[in-house]
Structure formats: structure tokens, C-alpha cells
Design an enzyme around this catalytic site. Structure first.
Site: not given
Length: 388
Positions: A71, A151, A155, A293-295, A316
Site C-alpha cells: 500500500c 482511507n 485527489e 493528511g486525512s480527508m 506515512h
């Protein structure tokens, strides 16, 4: 940096007690050398902590690589600026969602022509490795070019100079998961026969020189290659859709593709060791890397600083603070919409467990990583695509 024990060094300023205890337990294994390095985004994982770098002498813990072998992230820097883009961002999001199978990829019925050369390469690699991926997943070829859920994301982002980047996160899909689960089970069987007592059954390991070890390494390397090619395939499809939407071809100014769940042989502190990075990227001096980062929050394009104590590694991502179940009980769709204000995304309750508040603040993670990587670019999200 905090030296928790002679065998455990941590860069995590946010660290709950369960995660700390899990990392300590892993670090006590006799074949850890020289020490376990805990990254700033560390959080509780299966057997071994997510966000840890685990160097082992003559042994490998399959669960320390993780169940999504290979991943990682891929990003392309384009020649476009934000002001060059059409206003209708929803159209591009929907075009990407049609071009790339989301979630488990079960809606993918045919192999696209663009994927055929990559599948041919993987078939040759599997034959050379002496195994048939179909023993794990009958139609594994259909998953090349599929995103996954959780996750994993695609984008369209912009950096501090408004330069547009295409960015995505995925791994070795169902076939990689089944390979991982199989070898975790084999390691547990071997460990039981060996009579070895472990702090956690998921820390079961395979010893170098055994047939089980050799088989795992061969299939793991194949799955790592699958993951990298899967990201390449999806990125090519994203570029196609973006080009049509933007009204002209993409000139790739840069492409970065890096794993964050993988194993490789390296030399540290004078010895050859197997380094398993479970939720960590390789950050040797000058290595390009990607830390999302996060969403809805920032992502970073970085360059490794080659920190020897960190075993040339870095975080990561943001790292979870809430489990998926806890996040669903705590947060609402309305809160997710507020967090994603100004970003084109598909608003659904399926994504509540990915809300930024369920993760560590990415800026704090990057502050903790200041001696691990140098930030080259900070990206903000314009469009977000996820599988539910």
C-alpha cells in the site's frame, strides 16, 4: 524523539497507552535489531503498530508488513495552475468515479486495454516466483486499476504556488490481502510447532532459510509490484480524465510512487536486516516521498533526511485517533460536510469514519517529523474521490 527503551525509539508526541504497550511488546522480540522506530503517526494495529519501522535479523513477521502489502501513494505534478481549471469540479469527480472501479473493485467486469501490459508483467513475475495468484483470488486481474475503500482515495490538489497535483492512495487490493492473511496463518502454525511463546499471536514470524520464509518473500515481492502497478494504472486513468476536463494534455513535471507497507533488506548499524515498514515510508537522504493528511486536510510532498536512528524512515500519514467504529458513533455527516467545505466530494454517511477529526492533526505529525523529512510542498485538496 523519545527513547522509550533501548529497543524502542519514538517520534510520536501523540501516543495512547495501548499503542505504546503494543510497540513495547514488539520491541522485546529477540531478533529486533538495532531497535524499533515508532513514527509520529503511530496507532494500534494488527499484531504490530501501524506507523512503525521493524528491523529484524534472519526473520520476518508477516503481520508487521500488514495485510495491504505494498500500500502506498503516487502523485503527479502537472503544468496546470488552479486558475486554469474549469469551474465544474463535480464533472471531473464523476468522470474519475466512472473510470476507476471504487471500493473492492467487484464492479470491474473487464480488463481495460491500458492494464493489459501491466497484467502481462505480473503474470511473468508470478511464474518466475513459482506461484499462481489465482490460488488466492480467481479473477485477480480485474482488481488492477481499482481503488478500494477506507482511507484509499484519489485527489486533485494544489500546492502553495497553486500548481495542480494529482494524488492517490491504494495498494495490492484483495489479492495482496489474501496473500498476507495466508502467510500470517503459516507463521502462526510454524510458531506453534516451534513452541515459541509470543506477547501476541499476530507477532508470529518466519525464519530465514526455511521454505516458508522463502515462499513469503517471493509472494510479498510480487504483491508489492502489483500495488505499485495498480497505482500507476489508476494514475494514468486519472490523467486521461483530467486532460479531457481541463481541455489539454497533462505534462508530467514529476511523478512519485512510494510504498508504505513493505519489507526490504537494508544495512543498519553494521548488520543486514529485514526492514518492515508498516505505515512508514523510506526516507533516505534525498528520497522523494508522499505523506497524505486525512480527508479534507493538507498533504505533503517531502524529501528524506536519512535519519539513522529512525532507520531512514518517516510517517506515512496522519494516523488514526478514533477507530472506525468509534468515529461512526462520535461524528455526523453534517460535521463531515463542514470539514470538507470548499472541496468537491461525494457527501455520504459511508465516509463518516474518515472525517479529519478521527485522525491525528497532520500538522502536528509533520512537526514531529521535522528531523526525518524536509517539506517540499504542502498540498490542499480541490477534489476528493473515495470508495465506500
Amino acid at each position: 524523539m523519545e527513547t522509550i527503551s533501548p529497543k524502542l525509539i519514538s517520534w510520536a508526541s501523540i501516543l495512547d497507552e495501548k499503542t505504546r504497550a503494543q510497540a513495547i511488546a514488539t520491541s522485546t522480540l529477540p531478533f529486533i535489531y538495532p531497535h524499533l522506530a515508532l513514527m509520529p503517526d503511530a496507532h494500534l494495529g494488527k499484531g504490530a503498530t501501524v506507523g512503525s519501522v521493524i528491523p529484524t535479523l534472519h526473520a520476518i513477521i508477516p503481520a508487521a508488513v500488514g495485510v495491504d502489502i505494498g500500500c502506498g501513494m503516487i502523485a503527479v505534478r502537472t503544468q496546470y495552475s488552479v486558475q486554469d481549471l474549469p469551474e465544474d469540479r463535480k464533472r471531473l469527480r464523476e468522470d474519475i468515479e466512472r473510470a476507476i472501479p471504487l471500493s473492492a473493485g467487484h464492479n470491474n467486469r473487464t480488463v481495460k486495454a491500458s492494464a493489459e501490459p501491466r497484467i502481462a508483467e505480473l503474470k511473468k513475475l508470478a511464474a518466475k516466483a513459482g506461484f499462481n495468484p489465482a490460488q488466492y483470488l480467481a479473477k485477480w486481474e480485474l482488481q488492477l486499476g481499482s481503488l478500494g475503500s477506507g482511507n484509499h482515495f484519489i485527489e486533485v490538489s494544489a500546492d502553495e504556488s497553486d500548481v495542480v497535483w494529482l494524488f492517490l492512495h491504494s495498494g495490492s487490493r484483495g489479492v495482496g490481502n489474501k496473500i498476507a492473511q495466508h502467510h500470517i496463518g503459516v507463521a502462526q502454525q510454524v510458531t506453534r510447532k516451534r513452541g515459541t511463546r509470543l506477547p501476541d499471536p499476530d507477532l508470529a514470524y518466519l525464519e530465514e532459510g526455511t521454505s516458508e520464509f522463502t515462499r513469503y518473500i517471493a509472494e510479498l515481492r510480487w504483491a508489492q509490484r502489483f500495488a505499485l502497478l495498480n497505482r500507476e494504472e489508476m494514475m494514468d486513468r486519472v490523467i486521461t480524465q483530467f486532460s479531457r476536463w481541463a481541455g489539454g494534455p497533462v505534462t508530467e513535471r514529476e511523478r512519485i510512487n512510494c510504498h508504505h507497507n513493505f519489507t526490504r533488506q537494508e544495512t543498519h548499524y553494521g548488520k543486514s536486516v529485514w526492514v518492515s515498514r508498516k505505515g512508514a515510508i523510506k526516507a533516505e537522504h534525498g528520497d522523494p516521498g508522499l505523506i497524505p493528511g486525512s480527508m479534507g486536510t493538507a498533504s505533503y510532498v517531502v524529501e528524506g533526511l536519512g535519519n539513522t536512528a529512525a532507520l531512514n524512515s518517516s510517517p506515512h500519514g496522519a494516523g488514526r485517533e478514533y477507530s472506525r467504529t468509534a468515529a461512526r458513533k462520535t461524528f455526523t455527516l453534517a460535521e463531515l460536510k463542514t470539514a470538507m467545505q470548499g472541496i468537491e466530494f461525494r457527501a455520504t454517511e459511508a465516509f463518516i469514519d474518515e472525517i479529519p477529526a478521527a485522525y491525528k492533526p497532520i500538522d502536528q505529525v509533520m512537526h514531529d517529523a521535522a528531523d526525518l523529512v524536509k517539506v517540499r510542498h504542502k498540498l490542499r485538496q480541490l477534489i476528493n474521490v473515495k470508495g465506500d
